[in-house]
Motif scaffolding. Structure first.
Motif, PDB file in Angstrom:
ATOM      1  N   PHE A  52      -0.244  -6.301 -10.475  1.00  0.00           N
ATOM      2  CA  PHE A  52       1.045  -5.648 -10.308  1.00  0.00           C
ATOM      3  C   PHE A  52       1.887  -5.829 -11.575  1.00  0.00           C
ATOM      4  O   PHE A  52       1.946  -6.914 -12.146  1.00  0.00           O
ATOM      5  CB  PHE A  52       1.810  -6.234  -9.119  1.00  0.00           C
ATOM      6  CG  PHE A  52       1.267  -5.801  -7.782  1.00  0.00           C
ATOM      7  CD1 PHE A  52       1.614  -4.565  -7.241  1.00  0.00           C
ATOM      8  CD2 PHE A  52       0.414  -6.634  -7.067  1.00  0.00           C
ATOM      9  CE1 PHE A  52       1.129  -4.173  -6.014  1.00  0.00           C
ATOM     10  CE2 PHE A  52      -0.085  -6.247  -5.836  1.00  0.00           C
ATOM     11  CZ  PHE A  52       0.269  -5.005  -5.305  1.00  0.00           C
ATOM     12  N   LYS A 102       6.789  -5.004  -8.227  1.00  0.00           N
ATOM     13  CA  LYS A 102       6.781  -4.736  -6.795  1.00  0.00           C
ATOM     14  C   LYS A 102       8.185  -4.322  -6.382  1.00  0.00           C
ATOM     15  O   LYS A 102       9.129  -5.097  -6.516  1.00  0.00           O
ATOM     16  CB  LYS A 102       6.352  -5.984  -6.002  1.00  0.00           C
ATOM     17  CG  LYS A 102       4.895  -6.359  -6.193  1.00  0.00           C
ATOM     18  CD  LYS A 102       4.528  -7.534  -5.298  1.00  0.00           C
ATOM     19  CE  LYS A 102       3.058  -7.909  -5.445  1.00  0.00           C
ATOM     20  NZ  LYS A 102       2.691  -9.044  -4.558  1.00  0.00           N
ATOM     21  N   SER A 131      10.941  -2.075  -3.557  1.00  0.00           N
ATOM     22  CA  SER A 131      11.206  -1.972  -2.125  1.00  0.00           C
ATOM     23  C   SER A 131      10.369  -0.874  -1.483  1.00  0.00           C
ATOM     24  O   SER A 131       9.948  -0.992  -0.332  1.00  0.00           O
ATOM     25  CB  SER A 131      12.695  -1.684  -1.892  1.00  0.00           C
ATOM     26  OG  SER A 131      13.493  -2.724  -2.407  1.00  0.00           O
ATOM     27  N   THR A 175       8.128   1.323  -3.763  1.00  0.00           N
ATOM     28  CA  THR A 175       6.985   1.658  -4.610  1.00  0.00           C
ATOM     29  C   THR A 175       6.532   0.437  -5.399  1.00  0.00           C
ATOM     30  O   THR A 175       7.291  -0.507  -5.606  1.00  0.00           O
ATOM     31  CB  THR A 175       7.338   2.785  -5.607  1.00  0.00           C
ATOM     32  OG1 THR A 175       8.410   2.345  -6.462  1.00  0.00           O
ATOM     33  CG2 THR A 175       7.734   4.056  -4.881  1.00  0.00           C
ATOM     34  N   HIS A 176       5.279   0.484  -5.836  1.00  0.00           N
ATOM     35  CA  HIS A 176       4.720  -0.535  -6.721  1.00  0.00           C
ATOM     36  C   HIS A 176       4.306   0.144  -8.025  1.00  0.00           C
ATOM     37  O   HIS A 176       3.905   1.311  -8.036  1.00  0.00           O
ATOM     38  CB  HIS A 176       3.485  -1.197  -6.101  1.00  0.00           C
ATOM     39  CG  HIS A 176       3.778  -2.002  -4.876  1.00  0.00           C
ATOM     40  ND1 HIS A 176       4.916  -2.769  -4.726  1.00  0.00           N
ATOM     41  CD2 HIS A 176       3.050  -2.178  -3.733  1.00  0.00           C
ATOM     42  CE1 HIS A 176       4.890  -3.375  -3.554  1.00  0.00           C
ATOM     43  NE2 HIS A 176       3.778  -3.027  -2.930  1.00  0.00           N
ATOM     44  N   LYS A 199       2.137   4.349 -10.535  1.00  0.00           N
ATOM     45  CA  LYS A 199       3.187   4.129  -9.543  1.00  0.00           C
ATOM     46  C   LYS A 199       2.755   4.756  -8.230  1.00  0.00           C
ATOM     47  O   LYS A 199       2.394   5.931  -8.185  1.00  0.00           O
ATOM     48  CB  LYS A 199       4.501   4.761 -10.022  1.00  0.00           C
ATOM     49  CG  LYS A 199       5.689   4.480  -9.115  1.00  0.00           C
ATOM     50  CD  LYS A 199       6.956   5.079  -9.731  1.00  0.00           C
ATOM     51  CE  LYS A 199       8.188   4.712  -8.938  1.00  0.00           C
ATOM     52  NZ  LYS A 199       9.425   5.266  -9.575  1.00  0.00           N
ATOM     53  N   LYS A 227       4.540   1.862  -1.654  1.00  0.00           N
ATOM     54  CA  LYS A 227       4.213   0.624  -0.957  1.00  0.00           C
ATOM     55  C   LYS A 227       3.715   0.972   0.440  1.00  0.00           C
ATOM     56  O   LYS A 227       4.350   1.744   1.163  1.00  0.00           O
ATOM     57  CB  LYS A 227       5.466  -0.246  -0.875  1.00  0.00           C
ATOM     58  CG  LYS A 227       5.303  -1.537  -0.110  1.00  0.00           C
ATOM     59  CD  LYS A 227       6.639  -2.291  -0.105  1.00  0.00           C
ATOM     60  CE  LYS A 227       6.565  -3.558   0.716  1.00  0.00           C
ATOM     61  NZ  LYS A 227       7.870  -4.270   0.719  1.00  0.00           N
ATOM     62  N   ASP A 228       2.568   0.439   0.832  1.00  0.00           N
ATOM     63  CA  ASP A 228       2.011   0.733   2.157  1.00  0.00           C
ATOM     64  C   ASP A 228       1.271  -0.504   2.647  1.00  0.00           C
ATOM     65  O   ASP A 228       0.142  -0.769   2.248  1.00  0.00           O
ATOM     66  CB  ASP A 228       1.070   1.936   2.085  1.00  0.00           C
ATOM     67  CG  ASP A 228       0.707   2.471   3.467  1.00  0.00           C
ATOM     68  OD1 ASP A 228       1.231   1.913   4.460  1.00  0.00           O
ATOM     69  OD2 ASP A 228      -0.082   3.421   3.558  1.00  0.00           O
ATOM     70  N   THR A 229       1.917  -1.291   3.472  1.00  0.00           N
ATOM     71  CA  THR A 229       1.337  -2.528   3.985  1.00  0.00           C
ATOM     72  C   THR A 229       1.477  -2.562   5.500  1.00  0.00           C
ATOM     73  O   THR A 229       2.060  -1.664   6.112  1.00  0.00           O
ATOM     74  CB  THR A 229       2.062  -3.753   3.381  1.00  0.00           C
ATOM     75  OG1 THR A 229       3.421  -3.767   3.847  1.00  0.00           O
ATOM     76  CG2 THR A 229       2.058  -3.700   1.863  1.00  0.00           C
ATOM     77  N   GLU A 243       9.967   8.863   1.934  1.00  0.00           N
ATOM     78  CA  GLU A 243       9.553   8.154   0.720  1.00  0.00           C
ATOM     79  C   GLU A 243       8.541   8.970  -0.085  1.00  0.00           C
ATOM     80  O   GLU A 243       8.593   9.031  -1.311  1.00  0.00           O
ATOM     81  CB  GLU A 243       8.968   6.792   1.065  1.00  0.00           C
ATOM     82  CG  GLU A 243       9.998   5.713   1.310  1.00  0.00           C
ATOM     83  CD  GLU A 243      10.473   5.710   2.749  1.00  0.00           C
ATOM     84  OE1 GLU A 243       9.694   6.111   3.626  1.00  0.00           O
ATOM     85  OE2 GLU A 243      11.622   5.293   3.000  1.00  0.00           O
ATOM     86  N   CYS A 266       0.162   9.320  -6.213  1.00  0.00           N
ATOM     87  CA  CYS A 266       0.466   8.363  -7.280  1.00  0.00           C
ATOM     88  C   CYS A 266       0.830   9.099  -8.554  1.00  0.00           C
ATOM     89  O   CYS A 266       0.379  10.214  -8.811  1.00  0.00           O
ATOM     90  CB  CYS A 266      -0.698   7.399  -7.516  1.00  0.00           C
ATOM     91  SG  CYS A 266      -2.229   8.181  -8.021  1.00  0.00           S
TER      92      CYS A 266
END
Length: 346
Positions: free
Chosen positions: A45, A48, A50, A52-53, A72, A75-77, A86, A120
């Motif tokens: 990374f 990190k 809020s 996107t990473h 880029k 974020k998907d967890t 988003e 991405c």
């Protein structure tokens, strides 16, 4: 699928400071036409966020060609699932970045994969990371030992060049009628040649071509970098970016320290309303601090434009002393080229 612009080939040479090189233009179309998500080899990374990473990545093709990029993606967890809003924001950023001409002091979006999942955006790779982290590393070097007058002067000259780089990037965005809204040292990246480049323009996609933008959505706000009118009235324009630029100048000459140290966000808001402004750094000249103060004028009509800021900095960089007792400052070109004498930590 959106596919365009430039890729930068990875140079894996031991001891090399410049880690990438531009692909010849006659290969760009070929590279982009073969790009797919399965070709991306993700690394560590870079940032990190809020929503996107940003990650280091290699793109490798069957014939052995390999390209170093940054990617880029949303974020998907298990704890955070992206929704259509988003994803639309990221798609809007891709379309928006595609409208900007290439500029040396703005991070280039090399392409975007929008028809595969996850969506991405692919950017040029900046090997020295964001400016805040880079400055903190320089601060560690500076505080570890004694340095000659020549080394110190080279360091101060490089700090001034960082200021000019950011100003040139923002002057370009000003010309494009673009309001950044989130300018800070952590949203500036340091590329080859220690050239600073403006990044994280996602928040700007909603502001393109607007003279003034009023934010009505709730979310986390970078209060320490925001103009007073942005805090009080949620209004953003080029002159609020100028205020943020003044904060970036302060960050540069305080080696990446957080603005308004030892203050809570609530204290920052109260003190700004009372007329407080941060004091000068030990490492900035009187002229540089005067520029910060101009950027922090309560009446935004009294703040300079970014074009005017580049002219002020040009006069400050060329032949101006950074601190009492230093001399022999090397001049810097308006196009953002860097001084020839530098120190290794920078």
């Amino acid at each position: 699928m959106i596919r365009y612009l430039l890729f930068f080939k990875y140079k894996d040479k031991k001891g090399s400071q410049d880690l990438t090189e531009e692909v010849p233009e006659d290969l760009i179309g070929e590279v982009m036409s073969h790009l797919s998500f399965k070709d991306i080899i993700f690394g560590e990374f870079i940032r990190k966020g809020s929503f996107t990473h940003l990650m280091k990545a290699d793109i490798e093709f069957k014939d052995g060609r390999r390209y170093k990029v940054s990617v880029k993606l949303l974020k998907d967890t298990e704890d955070f699932k992206v929704d259509e809003r988003e994803e639309k924001c990221l798609l809007d950023e891709a379309r928006y970045m595609g409208t900007l001409p290439k500029h040396d002091n703005v991070v280039t979006m090399l392409g975007a994969l929008t028809e595969e999942s996850p969506v991405c955006l692919v950017f040029e790779f900046c090997p020295y990371g964001n400016l805040k982290g880079h400055l903190l590393a320089v601060k560690g070097w500076f505080e570890r030992g004694s340095h000659s007058g020549v080394q110190k002067e080279a360091m101060y000259q490089q700090l001034r060049q960082y200021c000019m780089d950011v100003a040139l990037g923002m002057a370009f965005l000003e010309e494009m009628k673009c309001v950044h809204r989130q300018l800070s040292a952590r949203n500036v990246y340091v590329a080859n040649g220690k050239k600073c480049k403006i990044s994280e323009l996602g928040a700007s996609s909603a502001v393109l071509e607007d003279e003034e933008y009023e934010v009505r959505t709730k979310g986390r706000l970078p209060i320490r970098w925001m103009a007073l009118e942005s805090i009080q009235d949620c209004v953003y324009n080029t002159k609020t970016d100028v205020w943020s630029f003044g904060i970036v100048l302060w960050e540069i000459f305080n080696f990446g320290d957080e603005p308004y140290p030892e203050m809570t966000v609530k204290d920052v808001i109260y003190e700004l309303q009372q007329g407080y402004r941060m004091p000068s750094s030990d490492y900035s000249s009187g002229d540089m601090y005067s520029l910060m103060e101009q950027c922090w004028q309560e009446d935004q009509l009294n703040r300079p434009s970014f074009i005017e800021i580049t002219e002020i900095l040009e006069n400050n960089i060329c032949g101006k002393e950074v601190r009492a007792g230093t001399s022999n400052s090397k001049s810097s070109n308006r196009d953002g080229s860097h001084p020839t004498e530098t120190v290794s930590a920078l």
